[in-house]
Write an enzyme that holds these catalytic residues in place. Structure first.
Site, short mmCIF file in Angstrom:
data_model
loop_
_atom_site.label_atom_id
_atom_site.label_comp_id
_atom_site.label_asym_id
_atom_site.label_seq_id
_atom_site.Cartn_x
_atom_site.Cartn_y
_atom_site.Cartn_z
N ASN A 28 0.75 -1.22 -0.10
CA ASN A 28 0.04 0.14 -0.13
C ASN A 28 0.92 1.22 -0.08
OD1 ASN A 28 -2.98 -1.25 0.03
ND2 ASN A 28 -1.66 -2.22 1.77
N GLU A 29 1.10 1.66 -1.16
CA GLU A 29 2.11 2.83 -1.36
C GLU A 29 1.39 4.08 -1.02
OE1 GLU A 29 4.91 2.24 -1.53
OE2 GLU A 29 5.63 0.78 -3.14
N PRO A 30 2.34 4.98 -0.77
CA PRO A 30 1.57 6.34 -0.47
C PRO A 30 0.44 6.86 -1.27
CG PRO A 30 3.79 6.51 -0.51
CD PRO A 30 3.49 5.39 -0.65
N THR A 65 10.43 1.79 -3.59
CA THR A 65 10.18 0.39 -3.45
C THR A 65 10.82 -0.52 -4.29
OG1 THR A 65 7.98 0.65 -2.40
CG2 THR A 65 8.36 -1.44 -3.20
#
Ligand code: F6R
Length: 644
Positions: free
Chosen positions: A176-178, A195
């Site tokens: 769950n990236e920014p 990442t």
């Protein structure tokens, strides 16, 4: 969201770390700090084992949410040990993994399915039909249904009893990236640049890292009854602080754990080092104002107020939570300032091996003996150049006997293209020579080309290809060393066994690693040692190489050289030392900094971050300048190691 209930056993919380109210002002989620990842992982494995046993005893299944990456590796090893030695059974366990790279089949060497099989599933009695991971090969048009189905299966199993998490440098949990919403569900996501950079070593280059993944959503994760997020190493310190002490924001998914009633951060000391209670402990409670604490507080205050140390006044101390410092001494700010100014000033030296013939009582390194025998340990070949390329040059220029010891071969960092280039040169030479004498070289070169073709995109190189890659890197390392004025025989290559038999995130320390380092110490009898990796992620080559050094040092207990030998720690890829931590600051002129970069350019496999080493040296210099010290172009910094 279901109502999370308290699990039957709370072994981690029983570890005796009471959260004080003062601390709660800063830490918004329960945070347990262990001395190292091994003890933290053992505590968590104990909690999980107790949960499984308890539920099994009452006829219930346990639903575990699992993570991949370096972080949970020691935890899985401990679960396997509990299974093997203490009869912990996984027959009644159902697992759901957080995520999978999109595009990778289960048998791909870097797929998370393969990772989990290697690290856990193949070693315990989990039933294969109770193992769940998102499928990275579903066609694009079927992804949505696949994700919904994944959520249904979790719900059908009764929801996650406990979800294990790591944290990425972007603050992601799962992938769950920014920007991921608090109620996001399982879905396809595009991976952040940072990442992908962090996964570059696994995939032999950032270009090979998949661009997307299927991940459980933040909402899916938050529905688990209990969450435990683990983090190790200094590189996680900044993001751990943001997640634990910062505001809840979709820019740092892990901060959403603050909203969960049963979440725990489980961290080692290095990952905890930016939490207020460790970084600025006087803001949290009473402290003992010894010399290092005073230095820490005054340097912090000067930085915060953007004032040189000598310009701080009594009011600055009082208004910034350091009133206790003044109260603890009869001195006024003026005197404390001078004391700290001098301490910082005395860390600066252009003579990292000591300056001969001068009073050394206020210098970081002693004058005698001169010249010194200096060992510099570089875990992977580039580390020493990144962390202390300028200092290496100075040590040689000042006449010391320097031995640069490359602990691992670093061959996993070398791109296939480099090996193929070499093989093609040999093949072309053979072709143009038209001589039968080239037959064996030709067949060797062909076998290289064939092996690289055969392994496919990210397969594992056979030993003879790794050997060739190691030699290519050796050449680059020697070349870089010569830029730093080292002679051919000043470099030594140990090729420590842990690296040769491993792969990134899966290395394992062996006693033979420490023995290799022990022999160097015994043979060279150094007066001073430079090493790194003390604060690195424990499964990284840097951390294992440091462990090899620390154990070798312990093995040398009683050896004469140890009585008169300082050990200096430098930082390569890890977060740089903070100003108050620095015991020796070696300044660099613009030319010296350029020369260091020149040495780094000799390596083909460096990434953007590595090439930024000079920028970090410039930042160090800017910090010293802002404290009121002389203004340099760059500074390389070191901390004295105190053997445990
Ligand atoms: C892994 C995952 C990620 C990792 C994180 C940290 O399944 O979902 O969130 O936990 O990227 O990775 P490591 O542990 O390799 O530092």
């Amino acid at each position: 969201m279901s109502t999370p209930t308290t699990p039957p056993l709370q072994i981690l919380e029983a570890a005796g770390q009471k959260q004080t109210n003062q601390r709660e002002r800063f830490e918004k989620v329960r945070t347990l700090v262990h001395p190292d990842s091994a003890s933290a992982s053992a505590a968590l494995a104990g909690e999980v084992a107790a949960l499984i046993r308890e539920r099994s005893a009452s006829g219930k299944l346990t639903v575990l949410g699992l993570a991949t990456g370096s972080t949970p590796v020691p935890f899985y090893r401990e679960l396997i040990r509990l299974h093997r030695d203490e009869g912990l059974s996984f027959r009644d366990v159902i697992t759901f993994n957080l995520d999978e790279y999109y595009g990778l089949a289960r048998d791909h060497p870097e797929s998370y399915y393969r990772f989990m099989s290697d690290q856990l599933f193949d070693h315990v009695d989990l039933s294969p039909d109770r193992i769940h991971l998102p499928d990275g090969t579903v066609p694009m048009e079927a992804v949505y249904d696949h994700c919904r189905d994944y959520e249904h299966r979790i719900a059908e199993a009764g929801g996650l009893d406990l979800q294990i998490l790591g944290i990425g440098r972007t603050g992601h949990i799962g992938f769950n990236e920014p920007g991921s919403a608090i109620d996001s569900a399982t879905r396809m996501i595009t991976l952040d640049r940072v990442t992908r950079q962090d996964a570059a070593a696994d995939f032999m280059g950032v270009a090979n890292v998949p661009r997307s993944a299927i991940t459980m959503g933040v909402g899916t994760i938050l529905e688990a009854k209990r969450l435990v997020l683990m983090a190790w190493g200094a590189n996680k310190a900044g993001i751990v602080r943001e997640a634990v002490e910062g505001k809840v924001t979709d820019q740092v998914s892990a901060s959403f754990l603050q909203t969960h009633p049963n979440a725990t951060f489980l961290v080692d000391q290095a990952a905890a080092s930016y939490l207020t209670r460790f970084r600025f402990p006087w803001l949290v409670g009473p402290v003992e104002w010894d010399a290092p604490m005073k230095k820490r507080a005054v340097v912090w205050m000067a930085r915060k107020l953007e004032k040189p140390v000598l310009k701080l006044v009594d009011e600055d101390y009082n208004e910034n939570g350091a009133e206790g410092l003044l109260a603890s001494t009869s001195e006024a700010a003026y005197e404390v300032n001078i004391d700290i100014f001098n301490r910082v000033q005395h860390t600066i030296t252009g003579w990292p091996g000591g300056k001969p013939g001068v009073d050394d009582s206020r210098r970081p390194e002693r004058s005698q003996p001169f010249p010194k025998r200096v060992v510099v340990f570089s875990p992977e070949p580039t580390d020493a150049f990144i962390g202390m390329g300028g200092t290496l040059t100075r040590l040689r220029e000042q006449g010391h006997e320097v031995r640069l010891v490359f602990q691992t071969s670093g061959n996993l960092r070398v791109a296939d293209g480099a090996a193929l280039n070499f093989a093609r040169v040999v093949l072309e030479m053979a072709e143009s020579s038209h001589s039968p004498e080239w037959e064996s070289q030709t067949s060797y070169a062909r076998s290289i080309v064939e092996a690289i073709d055969a392994k496919g995109e990210f397969g594992i190189d056979p030993d003879f290809v790794r050997k060739l890659k190691a030699l290519i890197l050796r050449g680059e390392a020697r070349d870089a060393a010569s830029v730093c004025r080292l002679r051919y025989h000043d470099s030594q290559f140990l090729d420590l066994p842990f690296y040769e038999s491993g792969r990134y995130r899966r290395f394992r320390f062996e006693t033979a690693d420490a023995e290799g380092v022990r022999d160097v110490l015994a043979d060279f009898q150094p007066h001073s040692v430079f090493a790194t990796g003390d604060a690195s992620d424990p499964s990284s080559p840097q951390a294992i190489a440091f462990r090899a050094f620390a154990e070798a040092w312990a093995m040398a207990y009683g050896a004469g050289f140890r009585n008169d030998c300082k050990v200096w720690l430098y930082r390569g890829r890890d977060r740089p030392l903070e100003a108050h931590e620095i015991d020796m600051a070696v300044p660099m002129s613009p030319d010296q900094l350029e020369e260091k970069t020149e040495a780094l350019r000799r390596f083909m496999s460096l990434n953007e971050d590595d090439l930024n080493a000079a920028a970090r040296n410039r930042e160090n210099a800017a910090v010293y300048d802002s404290l009121g010290m002389a203004e340099y172009e760059g500074i390389e910094s070191f901390k004295l190691w105190k053997a445990p």
